[in-house]
Structures are given as C-alpha cells and as structure tokens.
Design a protein around this motif. Sequence first.
Motif, PDB file in Angstrom:
ATOM      1  N   HIS A 174     116.670 -30.524 -49.310  1.00 54.39           N
ATOM      2  CA  HIS A 174     116.700 -31.312 -48.080  1.00 54.39           C
ATOM      3  C   HIS A 174     117.914 -30.913 -47.228  1.00 54.39           C
ATOM      4  N   LEU A 175     119.048 -30.735 -47.864  1.00 59.09           N
ATOM      5  CA  LEU A 175     120.256 -30.325 -47.155  1.00 59.09           C
ATOM      6  C   LEU A 175     120.087 -28.932 -46.533  1.00 59.09           C
ATOM      7  N   ASP A 176     119.430 -28.027 -47.249  1.00 58.04           N
ATOM      8  CA  ASP A 176     119.147 -26.692 -46.704  1.00 58.04           C
ATOM      9  C   ASP A 176     118.290 -26.802 -45.439  1.00 58.04           C
ATOM     10  N   ASN A 177     117.277 -27.677 -45.477  1.00 61.07           N
ATOM     11  CA  ASN A 177     116.422 -27.874 -44.304  1.00 61.07           C
ATOM     12  C   ASN A 177     117.197 -28.471 -43.137  1.00 61.07           C
ATOM     13  N   LEU A 178     118.044 -29.457 -43.423  1.00 59.93           N
ATOM     14  CA  LEU A 178     118.872 -30.054 -42.366  1.00 59.93           C
ATOM     15  C   LEU A 178     119.808 -29.019 -41.747  1.00 59.93           C
ATOM     16  N   HIS A 179     120.377 -28.181 -42.592  1.00 61.36           N
ATOM     17  CA  HIS A 179     121.269 -27.128 -42.096  1.00 61.36           C
ATOM     18  C   HIS A 179     120.519 -26.176 -41.174  1.00 61.36           C
ATOM     19  N   ARG A 180     119.338 -25.771 -41.597  1.00 61.02           N
ATOM     20  CA  ARG A 180     118.532 -24.853 -40.790  1.00 61.02           C
ATOM     21  C   ARG A 180     118.170 -25.492 -39.443  1.00 61.02           C
ATOM     22  N   GLU A 181     117.705 -26.737 -39.478  1.00 62.68           N
ATOM     23  CA  GLU A 181     117.303 -27.416 -38.243  1.00 62.68           C
ATOM     24  C   GLU A 181     118.504 -27.661 -37.330  1.00 62.68           C
ATOM     25  N   THR A 182     119.630 -28.013 -37.897  1.00 63.01           N
ATOM     26  CA  THR A 182     120.842 -28.225 -37.102  1.00 63.01           C
ATOM     27  C   THR A 182     121.283 -26.928 -36.455  1.00 63.01           C
ATOM     28  N   THR A 183     121.233 -25.847 -37.209  1.00 64.78           N
ATOM     29  CA  THR A 183     121.612 -24.537 -36.673  1.00 64.78           C
ATOM     30  C   THR A 183     120.704 -24.152 -35.505  1.00 64.78           C
ATOM     31  N   LEU A 184     119.407 -24.352 -35.665  1.00 66.45           N
ATOM     32  CA  LEU A 184     118.466 -24.032 -34.581  1.00 66.45           C
ATOM     33  C   LEU A 184     118.729 -24.887 -33.349  1.00 66.45           C
ATOM     34  N   TYR A 185     118.985 -26.163 -33.577  1.00 64.43           N
ATOM     35  CA  TYR A 185     119.269 -27.060 -32.458  1.00 64.43           C
ATOM     36  C   TYR A 185     120.543 -26.647 -31.728  1.00 64.43           C
ATOM     37  N   LEU A 186     121.606 -26.391 -32.481  1.00 65.99           N
ATOM     38  CA  LEU A 186     122.871 -26.005 -31.858  1.00 65.99           C
ATOM     39  C   LEU A 186     122.736 -24.670 -31.111  1.00 65.99           C
ATOM     40  N   ALA A 187     121.958 -23.759 -31.665  1.00 69.87           N
ATOM     41  CA  ALA A 187     121.727 -22.478 -30.992  1.00 69.87           C
ATOM     42  C   ALA A 187     120.972 -22.693 -29.687  1.00 69.87           C
ATOM     43  N   SER A 188     120.036 -23.624 -29.681  1.00 75.19           N
ATOM     44  CA  SER A 188     119.278 -23.884 -28.453  1.00 75.19           C
ATOM     45  C   SER A 188     120.168 -24.493 -27.373  1.00 75.19           C
ATOM     46  N   LEU A 189     121.174 -25.264 -27.758  1.00 76.48           N
ATOM     47  CA  LEU A 189     122.104 -25.833 -26.773  1.00 76.48           C
ATOM     48  C   LEU A 189     122.868 -24.736 -26.052  1.00 76.48           C
ATOM     49  N   GLY A 190     123.242 -23.716 -26.785  1.00 77.40           N
ATOM     50  CA  GLY A 190     124.003 -22.618 -26.199  1.00 77.40           C
ATOM     51  C   GLY A 190     123.217 -21.828 -25.180  1.00 77.40           C
ATOM     52  N   LYS A 191     121.897 -21.894 -25.245  1.00 78.20           N
ATOM     53  CA  LYS A 191     121.055 -21.149 -24.312  1.00 78.20           C
ATOM     54  C   LYS A 191     120.933 -21.853 -22.964  1.00 78.20           C
ATOM     55  N   LEU A 192     121.231 -23.155 -22.930  1.00 77.90           N
ATOM     56  CA  LEU A 192     121.072 -23.915 -21.688  1.00 77.90           C
ATOM     57  C   LEU A 192     122.089 -23.475 -20.641  1.00 77.90           C
ATOM     58  N   THR A 193     123.273 -23.923 -20.800  1.00 77.89           N
ATOM     59  CA  THR A 193     124.383 -23.514 -19.928  1.00 77.89           C
ATOM     60  C   THR A 193     125.631 -23.482 -20.784  1.00 77.89           C
ATOM     61  N   HIS A 194     126.521 -22.615 -20.428  1.00 76.71           N
ATOM     62  CA  HIS A 194     127.756 -22.529 -21.216  1.00 76.71           C
ATOM     63  C   HIS A 194     128.772 -23.531 -20.689  1.00 76.71           C
ATOM     64  N   ASN A 195     129.259 -24.302 -21.622  1.00 78.43           N
ATOM     65  CA  ASN A 195     130.284 -25.298 -21.344  1.00 78.43           C
ATOM     66  C   ASN A 195     131.263 -25.186 -22.499  1.00 78.43           C
TER      67      ASN A 195
END
Length: 140
Positions: A24-45
Amino acid sequence: MLSNTLQAFDDSRLIRQILLLDDHLDNLHRETTLYLASLGKLTHNEKRDNEALAIFGFFTNLEHVGDIISRNTMVLAKRKQRKLIEFSSEGWTELKWLHARLLDIFKLSQAVFSSGDDKLAEDLIKAKREFRQHIVVARK
C-alpha cells in the motif's frame, strides 16, 4: 508498520499485514510521485516546487523505511518463527530499546517535515547520529 515490527517476530499474521501495508505504501508513493510531477508541468513556482520536492523526499524516505521493514526485518521475523528461535532476555531488551529509539526518531522526522523547524531538524540529526553510533558500538 514500524510500530508493529517487534510484535511481528511472534505473529505470522502480523507479518502478512505489514507486507500488505508495504504494498500500500509503494502504491501511495507512486501516486504521490505522479501527482507531484503533474504539478510541475502546470507552471513553475519556486515556492511550490520546493514544497513538492520536500514532499517527494519525505515520501521517498517513508517508502524506503517500508522496504527495509518488509525486505529485511520481516524476513528475519519469518526466519525466527520458522526455525523456532528465541531471543535472549538481553537481546530482546536491546531490540526493544532500538525499536523505541527508532519510533522516537520517526516521530521527530514527522515533526520536522510538518513544521520545518530548524531546532527540531538539529535534534533529528543528533538523534540519528546517536542511534548510528549505538549500532556501531553494539556490532563490535
């Protein structure tokens, strides 16, 4: 996962639960990583990017701790049960002490992450050094 590691040495059901928690922790890590990566694609702040990196680092460390528990500690717990090994009272006392220190360090790391407090960060570094030093001395 960490809080139940000692009990797992005598409870095979708990070993299975801890291994499932690691998945479960591995899945949370993967999903969190994908989410955080998607934030970086929006605009850089810069502030948000730094916060995302801090979250990523914290989650990566959590996932690493989970891997250590599942791949190392639970393997030892299974072996202890399979071979019907018993710890000496001194060995068990040492394990309980180490476990308590690890829980303290883990709680302190959570406090550092959530607060960003420099004093707590210094306390965490000191606690980790003392723990490592104790491990080195115990191995000799």
